[in-house]
Design a protein around this motif. Structure first.
Motif, PDB file in Angstrom:
ATOM      1  N   PRO A 182       0.843  -1.215   0.000  1.00 17.52           N
ATOM      2  CA  PRO A 182       0.000   0.000   0.000  1.00 17.52           C
ATOM      3  C   PRO A 182       0.872   1.257   0.000  1.00 17.52           C
ATOM      4  O   PRO A 182       1.965   1.272   0.574  1.00 17.52           O
ATOM      5  N   PRO A 183       0.419   2.323  -0.655  1.00 12.58           N
ATOM      6  CA  PRO A 183       1.222   3.559  -0.718  1.00 12.58           C
ATOM      7  C   PRO A 183       1.583   4.109   0.665  1.00 12.58           C
ATOM      8  O   PRO A 183       2.659   4.684   0.844  1.00 12.58           O
ATOM      9  N   ALA A 184       0.708   3.932   1.656  1.00 11.03           N
ATOM     10  CA  ALA A 184       0.987   4.470   2.986  1.00 11.03           C
ATOM     11  C   ALA A 184       2.152   3.753   3.668  1.00 11.03           C
ATOM     12  O   ALA A 184       2.804   4.319   4.555  1.00 11.03           O
ATOM     13  N   LEU A 185       2.421   2.522   3.265  1.00 10.02           N
ATOM     14  CA  LEU A 185       3.479   1.735   3.916  1.00 10.02           C
ATOM     15  C   LEU A 185       4.769   1.687   3.108  1.00 10.02           C
ATOM     16  O   LEU A 185       5.724   1.017   3.529  1.00 10.02           O
ATOM     17  N   MET A 186       4.815   2.368   1.970  1.00  7.98           N
ATOM     18  CA  MET A 186       5.996   2.269   1.107  1.00  7.98           C
ATOM     19  C   MET A 186       7.259   2.773   1.796  1.00  7.98           C
ATOM     20  O   MET A 186       8.316   2.139   1.731  1.00  7.98           O
ATOM     21  N   GLY A 187       7.185   3.912   2.475  1.00  7.07           N
ATOM     22  CA  GLY A 187       8.358   4.448   3.168  1.00  7.07           C
ATOM     23  C   GLY A 187       8.824   3.513   4.272  1.00  7.07           C
ATOM     24  O   GLY A 187      10.032   3.310   4.461  1.00  7.07           O
ATOM     25  N   PHE A 188       7.867   2.933   4.975  1.00  5.57           N
ATOM     26  CA  PHE A 188       8.202   1.995   6.050  1.00  5.57           C
ATOM     27  C   PHE A 188       8.842   0.730   5.487  1.00  5.57           C
ATOM     28  O   PHE A 188       9.794   0.188   6.067  1.00  5.57           O
ATOM     29  N   MET A 189       8.351   0.240   4.345  1.00  2.00           N
ATOM     30  CA  MET A 189       8.890  -0.971   3.733  1.00  2.00           C
ATOM     31  C   MET A 189      10.297  -0.744   3.205  1.00  2.00           C
ATOM     32  O   MET A 189      11.134  -1.665   3.237  1.00  2.00           O
ATOM     33  N   VAL A 190      10.579   0.461   2.719  1.00  2.00           N
ATOM     34  CA  VAL A 190      11.931   0.769   2.250  1.00  2.00           C
ATOM     35  C   VAL A 190      12.930   0.653   3.397  1.00  2.00           C
ATOM     36  O   VAL A 190      14.027   0.103   3.243  1.00  2.00           O
ATOM     37  N   ILE A 191      12.550   1.154   4.573  1.00  2.00           N
ATOM     38  CA  ILE A 191      13.433   1.062   5.741  1.00  2.00           C
ATOM     39  C   ILE A 191      13.649  -0.392   6.141  1.00  2.00           C
ATOM     40  O   ILE A 191      14.778  -0.819   6.421  1.00  2.00           O
ATOM     41  N   ILE A 192      12.565  -1.182   6.161  1.00  2.00           N
ATOM     42  CA  ILE A 192      12.669  -2.590   6.547  1.00  2.00           C
ATOM     43  C   ILE A 192      13.534  -3.364   5.565  1.00  2.00           C
ATOM     44  O   ILE A 192      14.410  -4.149   5.960  1.00  2.00           O
ATOM     45  N   GLU A 193      13.304  -3.151   4.253  1.00  2.00           N
ATOM     46  CA  GLU A 193      14.088  -3.870   3.247  1.00  2.00           C
ATOM     47  C   GLU A 193      15.554  -3.458   3.286  1.00  2.00           C
ATOM     48  O   GLU A 193      16.441  -4.289   3.077  1.00  2.00           O
ATOM     49  N   THR A 194      15.816  -2.192   3.561  1.00  2.00           N
ATOM     50  CA  THR A 194      17.202  -1.728   3.653  1.00  2.00           C
ATOM     51  C   THR A 194      17.918  -2.385   4.832  1.00  2.00           C
ATOM     52  O   THR A 194      19.062  -2.845   4.712  1.00  2.00           O
ATOM     53  N   ILE A 195      17.234  -2.442   5.975  1.00  2.00           N
ATOM     54  CA  ILE A 195      17.835  -3.080   7.157  1.00  2.00           C
ATOM     55  C   ILE A 195      18.053  -4.572   6.912  1.00  2.00           C
ATOM     56  O   ILE A 195      19.103  -5.130   7.268  1.00  2.00           O
ATOM     57  N   SER A 196      17.087  -5.229   6.276  1.00  2.00           N
ATOM     58  CA  SER A 196      17.225  -6.665   6.011  1.00  2.00           C
ATOM     59  C   SER A 196      18.376  -6.942   5.059  1.00  2.00           C
ATOM     60  O   SER A 196      19.055  -7.974   5.179  1.00  2.00           O
ATOM     61  N   ASN A 197      18.617  -6.021   4.112  1.00  2.00           N
ATOM     62  CA  ASN A 197      19.759  -6.191   3.208  1.00  2.00           C
ATOM     63  C   ASN A 197      21.078  -5.980   3.935  1.00  2.00           C
ATOM     64  O   ASN A 197      22.071  -6.659   3.650  1.00  2.00           O
ATOM     65  N   LEU A 198      21.108  -5.038   4.865  1.00  2.00           N
ATOM     66  CA  LEU A 198      22.353  -4.713   5.558  1.00  2.00           C
ATOM     67  C   LEU A 198      22.776  -5.802   6.534  1.00  2.00           C
ATOM     68  O   LEU A 198      23.973  -5.985   6.781  1.00  2.00           O
ATOM     69  N   ILE A 199      21.820  -6.516   7.106  1.00  2.00           N
ATOM     70  CA  ILE A 199      22.174  -7.529   8.109  1.00  2.00           C
ATOM     71  C   ILE A 199      22.402  -8.908   7.480  1.00  2.00           C
ATOM     72  O   ILE A 199      22.703  -9.861   8.211  1.00  2.00           O
ATOM     73  N   ARG A 200      22.274  -9.015   6.178  1.00  2.00           N
ATOM     74  CA  ARG A 200      22.441 -10.323   5.532  1.00  2.00           C
ATOM     75  C   ARG A 200      23.820 -10.946   5.764  1.00  2.00           C
ATOM     76  O   ARG A 200      23.902 -12.133   6.089  1.00  2.00           O
ATOM     77  N   PRO A 201      24.916 -10.216   5.579  1.00  2.00           N
ATOM     78  CA  PRO A 201      26.217 -10.866   5.839  1.00  2.00           C
ATOM     79  C   PRO A 201      26.378 -11.292   7.288  1.00  2.00           C
ATOM     80  O   PRO A 201      26.984 -12.338   7.565  1.00  2.00           O
ATOM     81  N   GLY A 202      25.833 -10.504   8.216  1.00  2.00           N
ATOM     82  CA  GLY A 202      25.911 -10.871   9.631  1.00  2.00           C
ATOM     83  C   GLY A 202      25.131 -12.133   9.937  1.00  2.00           C
ATOM     84  O   GLY A 202      25.604 -13.004  10.674  1.00  2.00           O
ATOM     85  N   THR A 203      23.928 -12.247   9.373  1.00  2.00           N
ATOM     86  CA  THR A 203      23.116 -13.443   9.624  1.00  2.00           C
ATOM     87  C   THR A 203      23.744 -14.681   9.001  1.00  2.00           C
ATOM     88  O   THR A 203      23.701 -15.771   9.589  1.00  2.00           O
TER      89      THR A 203
END
Length: 224
Positions: free
Chosen positions: A135-156
């Motif tokens: 949904p358009p209202a959650l797009m900004g929130f999803m960008v933050i979540i996806e960015t964090i999930s990408n950044l922690i991938r090598p650690g996981t």
């Protein structure tokens, strides 16, 4: 107490040299039989494993334009599984149980995937930050979540492999240290338990190698 407990897995040798890290290269000793004129049973089994992994990784990558891309992930699986199995033998240091090695494998892979994706497929990487149907209202929130999930991938990736390898070794060490204080009956039960744990650790060694290689393959497929 916990520091002393985990320090038993540290690579420490005399002459102030961590020669135990040389166990990482013991897997090379298994390579010469691959070049025998008459294939051995070990050679035949290993070729079947490589071909099976090649077919699976080829499907996961999904881009047949890049030839030989599965070779990198098969080599990664081979290195990890050799180190995991060698660590089950007495007096051989398990290098994959330390974040120094696992992070050294995961971080360059993830960084190369990210650099390649953002340089060559910039719009695709931007589109990947917002899942389809958001949904358009959650797009900004999803960008933050996806960015964090990408950044922690090598650690996981690194922590998953190291934690799973050291957990079984730690449990076997703790059980083994209690053997001198047990009766004959309890010692027999302890030996059976240790054998079962060793079989379980053998399965974990294969599974964790496969998981590390598959997740690396999936991360590379997202940038194409």
């Amino acid at each position: 107490m916990m520091t002393n407990l985990f320090s038993s897995f540290d690579p420490s040798t005399s002459f102030n040299l961590s020669l135990n890290w040389l166990s990482t290269f013991l897997g090379i000793l298994f390579i010469p039989p691959m070049y025998w004129l008459i294939p051995s049973r070990y050679n035949y089994i290993w070729i079947k494993i490589i071909l099976t992994l090649h077919q699976e990784f080829k499907i996961l990558i999904g881009n047949n334009k890049i030839k030989g891309s599965t070779l990198m992930f098969i080599s990664l699986f081979t290195m990890i599984v050799f180190n995991n199995f060698l660590g089950l033998f007495p007096y051989i240091f398990t290098s994959t149980s330390h974040l120094i090695l696992t992070l050294s494998l995961a971080l360059p892979l993830w960084l190369s995937f990210m650099l390649y994706g953002w340089i060559n497929n910039t719009m695709h990487m931007f589109a990947h930050l917002v899942p389809q149907g958001t949904p358009p209202a959650l797009m900004g929130f999803m960008v933050i979540i996806e960015t964090i999930s990408n950044l922690i991938r090598p650690g996981t990736l690194a922590v998953r492999l190291a934690a799973n390898m050291i957990a079984g070794h730690l449990l076997m060490t703790l059980l083994g240290n209690t053997g001198s204080n047990l009766s004959f009956l309890m010692l027999s039960i302890l030996l059976i338990t240790q054998i079962l744990l060793l079989i379980l650790e053998s399965a974990v060694a294969i599974i964790q190698s496969y998981v590390f290689a598959v997740l690396s393959t999936l991360y590379s497929s997202e940038i194409n």
